[in-house]
Write a protein that holds these residues in place. Structure first.
Motif, PDB file in Angstrom:
ATOM      1  N   ARG A  34       0.805  -1.221   0.000  1.00  0.00           N
ATOM      2  CA  ARG A  34       0.000   0.000   0.000  1.00  0.00           C
ATOM      3  C   ARG A  34       0.840   1.274   0.000  1.00  0.00           C
ATOM      4  O   ARG A  34       0.319   2.367  -0.203  1.00  0.00           O
ATOM      5  CB  ARG A  34      -0.947   0.003   1.205  1.00  0.00           C
ATOM      6  CG  ARG A  34      -0.285   0.103   2.560  1.00  0.00           C
ATOM      7  CD  ARG A  34      -1.353   0.192   3.648  1.00  0.00           C
ATOM      8  NE  ARG A  34      -0.823   0.258   4.988  1.00  0.00           N
ATOM      9  CZ  ARG A  34      -0.614  -0.795   5.761  1.00  0.00           C
ATOM     10  NH1 ARG A  34      -0.871  -2.006   5.314  1.00  0.00           N
ATOM     11  NH2 ARG A  34      -0.143  -0.658   6.988  1.00  0.00           N
TER      12      ARG A  34
ATOM     13  N   PRO B 134       1.390   3.108  -4.098  1.00  0.00           N
ATOM     14  CA  PRO B 134       0.509   4.163  -4.630  1.00  0.00           C
ATOM     15  C   PRO B 134       0.722   5.504  -3.924  1.00  0.00           C
ATOM     16  O   PRO B 134       0.670   6.567  -4.559  1.00  0.00           O
ATOM     17  CB  PRO B 134      -0.897   3.608  -4.371  1.00  0.00           C
ATOM     18  CG  PRO B 134      -0.718   2.128  -4.324  1.00  0.00           C
ATOM     19  CD  PRO B 134       0.621   1.916  -3.678  1.00  0.00           C
ATOM     20  N   ARG B 135       0.977   5.447  -2.627  1.00  0.00           N
ATOM     21  CA  ARG B 135       1.255   6.671  -1.881  1.00  0.00           C
ATOM     22  C   ARG B 135       2.543   7.320  -2.393  1.00  0.00           C
ATOM     23  O   ARG B 135       2.610   8.550  -2.560  1.00  0.00           O
ATOM     24  CB  ARG B 135       1.376   6.319  -0.388  1.00  0.00           C
ATOM     25  CG  ARG B 135       1.617   7.495   0.521  1.00  0.00           C
ATOM     26  CD  ARG B 135       1.516   7.057   1.977  1.00  0.00           C
ATOM     27  NE  ARG B 135       1.876   8.134   2.882  1.00  0.00           N
ATOM     28  CZ  ARG B 135       1.824   8.056   4.201  1.00  0.00           C
ATOM     29  NH1 ARG B 135       1.399   6.939   4.766  1.00  0.00           N
ATOM     30  NH2 ARG B 135       2.165   9.068   4.950  1.00  0.00           N
TER      31      ARG B 135
ATOM     32  N   ASN C  43       3.682   6.981  -5.385  1.00  0.00           N
ATOM     33  CA  ASN C  43       3.472   7.435  -6.768  1.00  0.00           C
ATOM     34  C   ASN C  43       2.979   8.876  -6.842  1.00  0.00           C
ATOM     35  O   ASN C  43       3.269   9.590  -7.808  1.00  0.00           O
ATOM     36  CB  ASN C  43       2.482   6.507  -7.472  1.00  0.00           C
ATOM     37  CG  ASN C  43       3.053   5.113  -7.698  1.00  0.00           C
ATOM     38  OD1 ASN C  43       4.252   4.894  -7.546  1.00  0.00           O
ATOM     39  ND2 ASN C  43       2.205   4.172  -8.041  1.00  0.00           N
ATOM     40  N   ARG C  44       2.225   9.329  -5.834  1.00  0.00           N
ATOM     41  CA  ARG C  44       1.736  10.712  -5.871  1.00  0.00           C
ATOM     42  C   ARG C  44       2.901  11.693  -5.725  1.00  0.00           C
ATOM     43  O   ARG C  44       2.815  12.841  -6.188  1.00  0.00           O
ATOM     44  CB  ARG C  44       0.683  10.941  -4.784  1.00  0.00           C
ATOM     45  CG  ARG C  44       1.224  11.354  -3.428  1.00  0.00           C
ATOM     46  CD  ARG C  44       0.184  11.379  -2.348  1.00  0.00           C
ATOM     47  NE  ARG C  44       0.625  12.092  -1.157  1.00  0.00           N
ATOM     48  CZ  ARG C  44       1.502  11.628  -0.266  1.00  0.00           C
ATOM     49  NH1 ARG C  44       2.057  10.442  -0.429  1.00  0.00           N
ATOM     50  NH2 ARG C  44       1.832  12.361   0.783  1.00  0.00           N
TER      51      ARG C  44
ATOM     52  N   GLY D  94       0.828  -0.124 -11.628  1.00  0.00           N
ATOM     53  CA  GLY D  94       1.171   1.016 -10.799  1.00  0.00           C
ATOM     54  C   GLY D  94       1.468   2.260 -11.601  1.00  0.00           C
ATOM     55  O   GLY D  94       1.205   3.386 -11.163  1.00  0.00           O
TER      56      GLY D  94
ATOM     57  N   ILE E 166      -1.642   4.068 -12.264  1.00  0.00           N
ATOM     58  CA  ILE E 166      -2.049   4.798 -11.060  1.00  0.00           C
ATOM     59  C   ILE E 166      -1.313   6.138 -11.006  1.00  0.00           C
ATOM     60  O   ILE E 166      -1.905   7.184 -10.715  1.00  0.00           O
ATOM     61  CB  ILE E 166      -1.769   3.966  -9.794  1.00  0.00           C
ATOM     62  CG1 ILE E 166      -2.668   2.725  -9.761  1.00  0.00           C
ATOM     63  CG2 ILE E 166      -1.970   4.813  -8.532  1.00  0.00           C
ATOM     64  CD1 ILE E 166      -2.359   1.769  -8.618  1.00  0.00           C
ATOM     65  N   THR E 167      -0.005   6.102 -11.303  1.00  0.00           N
ATOM     66  CA  THR E 167       0.776   7.345 -11.316  1.00  0.00           C
ATOM     67  C   THR E 167       0.220   8.321 -12.341  1.00  0.00           C
ATOM     68  O   THR E 167       0.098   9.527 -12.076  1.00  0.00           O
ATOM     69  CB  THR E 167       2.250   7.052 -11.614  1.00  0.00           C
ATOM     70  OG1 THR E 167       2.736   6.061 -10.709  1.00  0.00           O
ATOM     71  CG2 THR E 167       3.094   8.312 -11.472  1.00  0.00           C
TER      72      THR E 167
END
Length: 373
Positions: free
Chosen positions: A214, A217-218, A220-221, A240, A243-244
């Motif tokens: 988890r 994704p955090r 990736n921001r 992923g 997601i980015t």
């Protein structure tokens, strides 16, 4: 090249300890941190109110509050390996990252820190990259580096690795999912050492934090947050990298995609991005031409105004609290809609949301949406 920004406000040593204690305390994420600071005016005051807010939110017991001793120990341990914890208004905090809604209140930075003020382009893609994907990544990263851009990526295998290696001499940023002393994958410790010679590494996680699924994704921001735009080279469906790209679009960043064969599943995601409006990219000039107008505009931190009413100066009455909690559920709802449906003041709604979040009962989503856990 310049971002035309000025970071001028420095934290005192005492403030840095208080900020670190607050962001490391249970159920306090970047958005909650900012709400607490806006509401109470200082991290120290907010720390004193955490147990009461959590109790009012329905917590059976107060969440753990990071101790002053632990915060001091973390700062000292970080300094030993060259890590500084910087706030959004301080030098060496990437200027564009400071603009996102959930920017880390304190970011761990190390390496050649002056590169963090330069304009960045993120390059991401498949860990299981094709030879063609690796080749085009190396060319893009090298050419963008030669044009003055710093390349940001996530230090992963495949496309990330190729992007870093091709831009080591011109400057590259490794965005870590774990602590600075927990490099993932472990085989890239040598790569990270090379990155730090002319570039830098950043992380919002504490030292010793081993990255979990988890956390990516955090992370990736942050990759998209530091950059003017994100180039996706290869990405399968539900990857992923997609997601980015989604986060980048939400942050108002430019999204670029390198087209690939419709027969290669590693290109399915990038080809879809192009269909959805991402800029088709085959060479560095495709990126430079799109971001040049953005670079000419100064980067200015938004002014954050304190809330009109401070939670703690009153307690929402049981009827207000019950009505707001009753409107929440597993489906995300916008704050404005919640205020309108609750028929009460924004300050009351924000207070109840803070209580629920500190009790571990609320989840915040992008775009100002919230849901009940």
């Amino acid at each position: 090249m310049s971002n035309n920004t000025q970071n001028t406000t420095h934290l005192t040593d005492e403030q840095r300890i208080d900020w670190l204690r607050l962001i490391r305390s249970d159920n306090v994420g970047p958005r909650t941190f900012r709400s607490l600071i806006n509401h109470f005016g200082s991290a120290r005051t907010a720390l004193g109110r955490l147990p009461d807010l959590a109790r009012r939110g329905g917590a059976a017991r107060p969440g753990r509050i990071y101790s002053e001793q632990d915060a001091e120990a973390e700062l000292i341990a970080g300094r030993k390996i060259g890590v500084s914890l910087v706030a959004p208004t301080e030098p060496f905090y990437p200027p564009r990252l400071a603009l996102i809604d959930d920017a880390p209140p304190l970011l761990g930075v190390r390496g050649t820190l002056k590169v963090l003020a330069r304009p960045m382009i993120a390059i991401v893609g498949s860990r299981n990259a094709s030879g063609a994907g690796l080749k085009v990544t190396g060319r893009l990263a090298h050419d963008l580096g030669e044009a003055g851009f710093v390349i940001a990526s996530g230090l992963a295998r495949g496309i990330d690795q190729a992007a870093h290696r091709a831009s080591i001499d011109s400057g590259t940023i490794a965005v870590l999912a774990g602590g600075h002393d927990r490099v993932y994958p472990a085989e890239h410790e040598d790569l990270l050492d090379a990155v730090l010679q002319c570039g830098a590494a950043i992380s919002e996680m504490p030292l010793g934090h081993v990255p979990r699924a988890r956390d990516f994704p955090r992370r990736n921001r942050l990759i998209s947050g530091v950059a003017l735009g994100v180039v996706v080279v290869e990405a399968a469906h539900r990857s992923g990298s997609l997601i980015t790209a989604r986060i980048a679009a939400e942050q108002g960043r430019e999204v670029f995609a390198v087209p690939g064969s419709p027969l290669d599943p590693r290109a399915a995601g990038t080809n879809d991005l192009i269909k959805q409006g991402a800029t088709l990219t085959t060479e560095a000039s495709d990126v430079i031409n799109m971001v040049q107008p953005i670079m000419d505009r100064p980067v200015e931190l938004p002014t954050r105004e304190p809330e009109e009413d401070l939670p703690g100066t009153y307690e929402p009455d049981p009827g207000d609290r019950a009505r707001i909690v009753g409107l929440l559920g597993p489906s995300p709802i916008g704050l404005d809609d919640l205020i309108r449906m609750a028929g009460t003041s924004p300050a009351v709604v924000r207070t109840v949301l803070l209580e629920l979040e500190l009790a571990g009962r609320l989840e915040r989503h992008g775009g100002g949406l919230v849901s009940l856990i």
